[in-house]
Design an enzyme around this catalytic site. Structure first.
Site, PDB file in Angstrom:
ATOM      1  N   TYR A 132      18.937   0.317  -0.821  1.00 19.39           N
ATOM      2  CA  TYR A 132      19.816  -0.344  -1.798  1.00 19.39           C
ATOM      3  C   TYR A 132      21.150   0.385  -1.858  1.00 19.39           C
ATOM      4  CZ  TYR A 132      15.368  -2.426  -3.416  1.00 19.39           C
ATOM      5  OH  TYR A 132      14.165  -3.083  -3.503  1.00 19.39           O
ATOM      6  N   ASP A 195       9.536  -3.505 -11.489  1.00 18.35           N
ATOM      7  CA  ASP A 195      10.321  -2.954 -10.364  1.00 18.35           C
ATOM      8  C   ASP A 195      11.361  -1.988 -10.923  1.00 18.35           C
ATOM      9  OD1 ASP A 195      11.702  -2.709  -7.746  1.00 18.35           O
ATOM     10  OD2 ASP A 195      10.588  -4.519  -7.235  1.00 18.35           O
ATOM     11  N   GLY A 220      10.790  -0.077 -14.342  1.00 13.70           N
ATOM     12  CA  GLY A 220      10.121   1.217 -14.287  1.00 13.70           C
ATOM     13  C   GLY A 220       9.983   1.724 -12.862  1.00 13.70           C
ATOM     14  N   ASP A 221       9.460   2.977 -12.806  1.00 11.85           N
ATOM     15  CA  ASP A 221       9.203   3.612 -11.513  1.00 11.85           C
ATOM     16  C   ASP A 221       7.685   3.752 -11.408  1.00 11.85           C
ATOM     17  OD1 ASP A 221       8.634   5.528  -9.539  1.00 11.85           O
ATOM     18  OD2 ASP A 221      10.589   6.458  -9.776  1.00 11.85           O
ATOM     19  N   PHE A 222       7.078   3.062 -10.435  1.00  8.40           N
ATOM     20  CA  PHE A 222       5.610   3.064 -10.417  1.00  8.40           C
ATOM     21  C   PHE A 222       4.999   4.408 -10.027  1.00  8.40           C
ATOM     22  CE2 PHE A 222       6.186   0.026  -6.518  1.00  8.40           C
ATOM     23  CZ  PHE A 222       6.397   1.066  -5.622  1.00  8.40           C
ATOM     24  N   HIS A 240       2.644  -0.310   2.696  1.00  6.36           N
ATOM     25  CA  HIS A 240       3.116  -0.041   4.072  1.00  6.36           C
ATOM     26  C   HIS A 240       4.439   0.730   4.106  1.00  6.36           C
ATOM     27  CE1 HIS A 240       5.660  -3.980   4.809  1.00  6.36           C
ATOM     28  NE2 HIS A 240       6.031  -3.341   3.743  1.00  6.36           N
ATOM     29  N   ASP A 241       5.075   0.890   2.928  1.00  4.53           N
ATOM     30  CA  ASP A 241       6.327   1.672   2.870  1.00  4.53           C
ATOM     31  C   ASP A 241       6.066   3.170   2.752  1.00  4.53           C
ATOM     32  OD1 ASP A 241       7.889  -0.619   2.850  1.00  4.53           O
ATOM     33  OD2 ASP A 241       8.018  -0.710   0.662  1.00  4.53           O
ATOM     34  N   GLN A 291      12.219   2.313   9.627  1.00  5.32           N
ATOM     35  CA  GLN A 291      12.841   1.935   8.356  1.00  5.32           C
ATOM     36  C   GLN A 291      12.272   2.592   7.100  1.00  5.32           C
ATOM     37  OE1 GLN A 291      13.140  -2.611   8.282  1.00  5.32           O
ATOM     38  NE2 GLN A 291      15.090  -1.776   7.629  1.00  5.32           N
TER      39      GLN A 291
END
Ligand code: SAM
Length: 335
Positions: A132, A195, A220-222, A240-241, A291
């Site tokens: 981002y 998110d 929020g931040d999970f 998968h990230d 990535q």
């Protein structure tokens, strides 16, 4: 060796607006007419349209010594911007971002890490800060995520009967496309898109309208913030990230917050147990290398992550997606 010639032909035709122009013109057009309409060189456009016809992205007919071009059903449906099933934004993201990272695939394999630094001159310690890197990039990423679910979101949401789950959190719910498909398929459920704050505000502004009922938002931040209690947590294309350690951490947090009898739905591309395919998942795993910090995994690997985090009763379902998407998404439900 020549696969990228095909990709670049598709990218150029989309970026120049060939499919949109032919859709708007409502009749077959010559290369000269398309070139005039899009402000390009006539010879260049002639060659591009001819290659698109060779790829069966365009149809041709002869008229008075000229070749006239028109969209095929497939390009009309998936490549024009205005189609409800458009993959235009996916093509754009592959062209402008993914392709640049793949330029450094050799380095990624040597170094075992993503290539944002070389491709975009950005440090990548915080993966989503790099992804981002501007508001414009964030919107493009969200459009990419959105376009997949416009094509196969309903199939994914109905791979299992999720009707028993009333309160659903879509963790990393991004543009809300899957949330929309979920409330459509399950009229008794509500979905909260969880998110990062700037993603949630962009989602509210550009993707989900107040008329989309039963969709709520949570910033929020999970990895850091308390996850609200829910019957079902969706994690679509999230694990998968991340590394195995991060996945177990996240799933353990989900397990702690999950209501008794609740569950988690994972949606990911799956590798065969013997690593023999499918080719798409093998290539996606390389894409995760260039990535992200993650990888594509086998069913047994996801099951192991789920059970380490405390979940049991893992069920696997699979979803056939349209051929152009060439994706093999799979869903896991675990309670
Ligand atoms: N689930 C969506 C889908 O399938 O279209 C989006 C998947 S996208 C690969 C990953 C999502 O996770 C993004 O929306 C991103 O903003 C979100 N995300 C990344 N890190 C996060 C964090 N620490 N807390 C909350 N969301 C996060």
């Amino acid at each position: 060796m020549e696969g990228f010639l095909v990709s670049k032909t598709l990218f150029a035709a989309c970026e120049l607006g060939v499919f949109d122009f032919l859709l708007a013109s409502e009749r077959p057009m010559s290369a000269a007419q398309v070139a005039a309409g899009l402000g390009t060189d006539v010879d260049g456009m002639e060659r591009l349209l001819s290659a698109c016809a060779g790829l069966e992205l365009l149809g041709t007919q002869a008229a008075g010594g000229e070749v006239l071009y028109s969209n095929t059903d497939m390009s009309r449906m998936y490549l024009s911007r205005s189609s409800p099933r458009s993959l235009f934004h996916s093509v754009e993201y592959y062209s402008k971002t993914v392709y640049l990272c793949w330029n450094y695939l050799t380095d990624a394999v040597r170094e075992g890490k993503n290539q944002y630094e070389k491709a975009f001159g950005l440090p990548s310690e915080d993966l989503f800060e790099a992804l981002y890197r501007s508001d414009d990039e964030m919107i493009k990423f969200m459009q990419l995520m959105n376009s997949t679910w416009n094509v196969c979101g309903r199939d994914v949401m109905t791979a299992f009967d999720l009707s028993p789950f009333k309160t659903i959190y879509d963790l990393g719910g991004c543009s809300g496309a899957l949330a929309k498909q979920c409330v459509r398929a399950y009229p008794q459920s509500s979905v909260t898109i969880f998110d990062l704050p700037k993603v949630v505000s962009t989602c509210r502004e550009h993707f989900v309208s107040p008329t989309d009922e039963r969709i709520f938002f949570h910033e929020g931040d999970f990895f850091k913030d308390l996850l609200p209690e829910a019957d079902l947590y969706i994690l679509a294309r999230i694990l998968h990230d991340w590394t195995d350690e991060c996945c177990v951490e996240l799933l353990s947090r989900v397990h702690q917050s999950c209501k008794p009898g609740g569950g988690v739905l994972l949606v990911e591309a799956l590798l065969n147990e013997d690593n023999s395919g499918p080719l798409t998942a093998q290539l996606y795993s390389l894409n995760m290398l260039v990535q992200t910090e993650g990888r594509e995994r086998k069913a047994s690997e996801y099951s192991a992550l789920l059970t380490t985090a405390g979940f049991a009763n893992v069920e696997t379902g699979s979803v056939e997606c349209v051929p152009i998407l060439v994706t093999h998404l799979n869903a896991f439900l675990s309670r």
